[in-house]
Design a protein around this motif. Structure first.
Motif, PDB file in Angstrom:
ATOM      1  N   THR A 259      32.115  40.411  38.682  1.00 18.35           N
ATOM      2  CA  THR A 259      33.502  40.796  39.020  1.00 18.35           C
ATOM      3  C   THR A 259      33.635  41.685  40.243  1.00 18.35           C
ATOM      4  O   THR A 259      34.735  41.827  40.759  1.00 18.35           O
ATOM      5  CB  THR A 259      34.187  41.540  37.841  1.00 18.35           C
ATOM      6  OG1 THR A 259      33.582  42.835  37.687  1.00 18.35           O
ATOM      7  CG2 THR A 259      34.065  40.749  36.549  1.00 18.35           C
ATOM      8  N   VAL A 295      37.990  37.583  33.111  1.00 15.56           N
ATOM      9  CA  VAL A 295      37.076  36.489  33.458  1.00 15.56           C
ATOM     10  C   VAL A 295      37.240  35.327  32.473  1.00 15.56           C
ATOM     11  O   VAL A 295      37.290  35.527  31.262  1.00 15.56           O
ATOM     12  CB  VAL A 295      35.614  36.985  33.465  1.00 15.56           C
ATOM     13  CG1 VAL A 295      34.644  35.823  33.677  1.00 15.56           C
ATOM     14  CG2 VAL A 295      35.429  38.041  34.545  1.00 15.56           C
ATOM     15  N   GLN A 329      36.971  34.294  39.169  1.00 14.48           N
ATOM     16  CA  GLN A 329      36.677  35.017  37.929  1.00 14.48           C
ATOM     17  C   GLN A 329      36.361  34.052  36.800  1.00 14.48           C
ATOM     18  O   GLN A 329      37.028  34.062  35.752  1.00 14.48           O
ATOM     19  CB  GLN A 329      37.880  35.898  37.566  1.00 14.48           C
ATOM     20  CG  GLN A 329      38.329  36.846  38.662  1.00 14.48           C
ATOM     21  CD  GLN A 329      37.368  38.021  38.859  1.00 14.48           C
ATOM     22  OE1 GLN A 329      36.213  37.974  38.420  1.00 14.48           O
ATOM     23  NE2 GLN A 329      37.830  39.059  39.522  1.00 14.48           N
TER      24      GLN A 329
END
Lengths: 430, 430
Positions: A259, A295, A329
């Motif tokens: 991330t 995510v 993501q």
């Protein structure tokens, strides 16, 4: 002119650029460090003093950006600002401050017959850089080639043509102002694909092609070039959490690798988890990934079952997901039986860029590092460290996923070849 | 089967060879030195104990040699004998005795964040060798690839097909007898050009192509390969006799470079003489060349005038002569105005293989060595020293005239890539 005459004229124009670059490269090969640095300093000054012209040229490209169908992210990368130009000037001065790789002695020996041999680091010669819409690439590549004594031929994308032309004019001026050959860095003054095709066949004048951009550009260059190409394909990077992992460390590294900057090639795209710790590790790690950046988790059946039981949103992964560079993501997740399965999975599905194992078991880490066939194989560290600056090269022209010449991050040394220098006293061969 | 089915079957066969090579390469990458050496020793034994079979196979090739239009020199290179097989077995044991390059630490550092980095020498992976009629190349390439941990795919010429097939069978047996993957070294079992074309596109399985042979073979490979190629073009090697040369030394080196073995790539083909010593040097040197080996002298007008005055047989050179690799007892001669002209002439006309300057003037030698853009630049030594054994590499798979990866003689190290190994303790990127 008819079409054939146009095409001949274009071929002649590209050939002249290549010939001039070759001549300039012979001068650059013996140009002292101070002269190269003076040209870089002059370029930094010009980038600052000519910001208005550069922003005007950039505005022209931006005005055509929607016609060219650029996405918001692409437009952002294309956009210059006074602040970005200041940064660019700063990066030019940083390269000037780096040590000059040319002339370094790689090794030396004296043969039994008295012949004294040295391998000396020298520029490659003429390097062609084929890239897409980012104007900073024009400056980055020109300055790294110049510092390493190479002549550069730059072929940028049409989306950035006005900006690149304005930047190239400043590069030419900086070279002229400091007495270096103007052909040391040249921009191909057209984005006609035919010019590129001509360029890629000029193997007697150009010594190396570095394509920077999407996979289709790289495949086009590889298919058409008779000049050696150093490829920088994608990064399908794996994090493998081993049976003996410190699970808190594994979670921190996974969240960081996925991330911290998902749009770059050294971000993690794939997670493998040892089955023995999956039930403990996965639900907590998945929650952390969801919290950090929402995510999207694409799971194999075993990991899906664990996340379903913990009520964590997820999707079923497709086969293609396991070899995909998401650059977003999104993370594909698989549970593996053991270390050897993790290694075999990576060697089959990875792009060979960067992988990491999280484990407290030194033997497992060493086996992973020996057997995984990728440019960078890390232990208990984020995949995000795999770049030229983090690896201490001081600069980076790209990250090679090839195995010849350079593998992994490429800095100034990787823009060099070497030659053998032999000093004798009349030796002849028996 | 119709033509398309044949072609599909051939493509599938070549693909299977490449896939098996890739799988074998992953095993070889972590195979201990002792296991590789055991396979080499076994191969040496088999070459000795199976000489009758090998000579039979070779006799088949020799029987077809005149149909295949081979010259006497080509037939000589193709011919095996008990003595040549003994030599081949000896060379296998010599490679076994060389140090293993795999696992060498090229450099290491610890980053400010504590990440410990090493660059480790590792095999390239899968190497395709494309060569012509010499059976010893089959053994040489297979053993150098094996020692350096690479899987080899060998594609020899049709003139040597039976011999190569018999040699490959022994290689396979040596691998099997010592527990190494049989696909570690495979011969393409056809000399169909279409098989080569398929092979050259398999860039996801094969990592490097080394063509060894004539220029047309190398150009074909370069034009068709999407796999990186390391080229070994010809050697148009120059001897430059400077104003400050010790003329006796210059004559000794010139005669050696030209006549000691004229058929090889590091033999001299071109002579440049500084005008100030030409009248003294050239007639004597020309007589020595004529006496040593009846060398045919192809002269520019100035050198022709000097030889004519001394009544020494010579011819007028054509423009093409100045860039020709004669590989015979022929030498092209030019008189140059000064050192810089010599350098510019070489950088324009040489193949970038090996050049030498003969001079007692250290500054002239250093300028020559810095400015001449060739793989090996010697001072007061014969060009004939430019090879892997004479340069101390212990072995040679060829001499690269490329600038990427390897330049000049290539030994075991040059058959390796590297990877970055990073040991952390939980580092994440800020």
């Amino acid at each position: 002119m008819n079409r054939t005459e146009d095409s001949d004229a274009l071929a002649q124009q590209v050939l002249a650029i290549a010939q001039n670059a070759r001549a300039a490269s012979l001068v650059l090969a013996t140009t002292p460090t101070a002269a190269k640095n003076a040209a870089l300093e002059r370029l930094a000054q010009l980038l600052q003093s000519h910001s208005a012209e550069l922003l005007d040229a950039n505005a022209q490209d931006l005005a055509e950006a929607s016609t060219n169908g650029l996405s918001a992210a692409q437009i952002d990368r294309l956009t210059l600002s006074t602040e970005r130009l200041e940064k660019l000037a700063h990066s030019v001065r940083e390269v000037a401050a780096l040590p000059d790789p040319v002339g370094e002695i790689i090794d030396e020996s004296t043969r039994p017959n008295g012949l004294h041999l040295r391998r000396l680091r020298v520029p490659i010669g003429v390097i062609g850089i084929i890239y897409e819409a980012r104007p900073n690439v024009t400056i980055d590549c020109a300055i790294l080639c110049l510092k390493s004594g190479n002549a550069a031929i730059l072929r940028g994308g049409k989306e950035c043509f006005h900006t690149n032309t304005a930047l190239a004019a400043l590069i030419t001026r900086a070279l002229a102002d400091t007495g270096l050959p103007a052909a040391a860095a040249q921009l191909i003054p057209t984005t006609d694909r035919a010019a590129l095709t001509h360029l890629l066949k000029l193997d007697s004048h150009i010594h190396c092609i570095i394509p920077r951009g999407g996979e289709s550009l790289i495949r086009f260059v590889t298919a058409h070039s008779t000049i050696p190409v150093i490829k920088h394909y994608n990064g399908v990077c794996f994090v493998y959490v081993d049976a003996a992992a410190d699970l808190a460390m594994a979670q921190r590294i996974l969240v960081n690798a996925k991330t911290q900057r998902p749009g770059v090639c050294n971000a993690a795209e794939q997670l493998l988890v040892h089955h023995s710790i999956a039930a403990t590790f996965l639900p907590a790690a998945a929650r952390a990934l969801r919290e950090a950046a929402a995510v999207e988790l694409r799971c194999d059946p075993a990991s899906a079952a664990l996340l379903a039981a913990a009520d964590i949103p997820h999707l079923a992964a497709t086969d293609a997901d396991y070899r995909t560079e998401f650059l977003s993501q999104t993370l594909a997740i698989r549970i593996v039986e053991d270390l050897e399965t993790a290694i075999a999975t990576i060697n089959r599905d990875s792009s060979g860029h960067t992988e990491t194992i999280i484990t407290a078991d030194r033997a497992a880490a060493q086996r992973f590092q020996a057997a995984v066939d990728s440019a960078a194989v890390l232990w208990n560290a984020s995949t995000r460290f795999s770049d030229g600056f983090e690896f201490g090269l001081g600069a980076e022209i790209g990250i090679s996923t090839d195995r010849l010449h350079a593998r992994g991050p490429m800095g100034l040394r990787e823009l060099c070849s070497y030659k053998w220098i032999g000093d004798g006293s009349g030796q002849i061969r028996a």
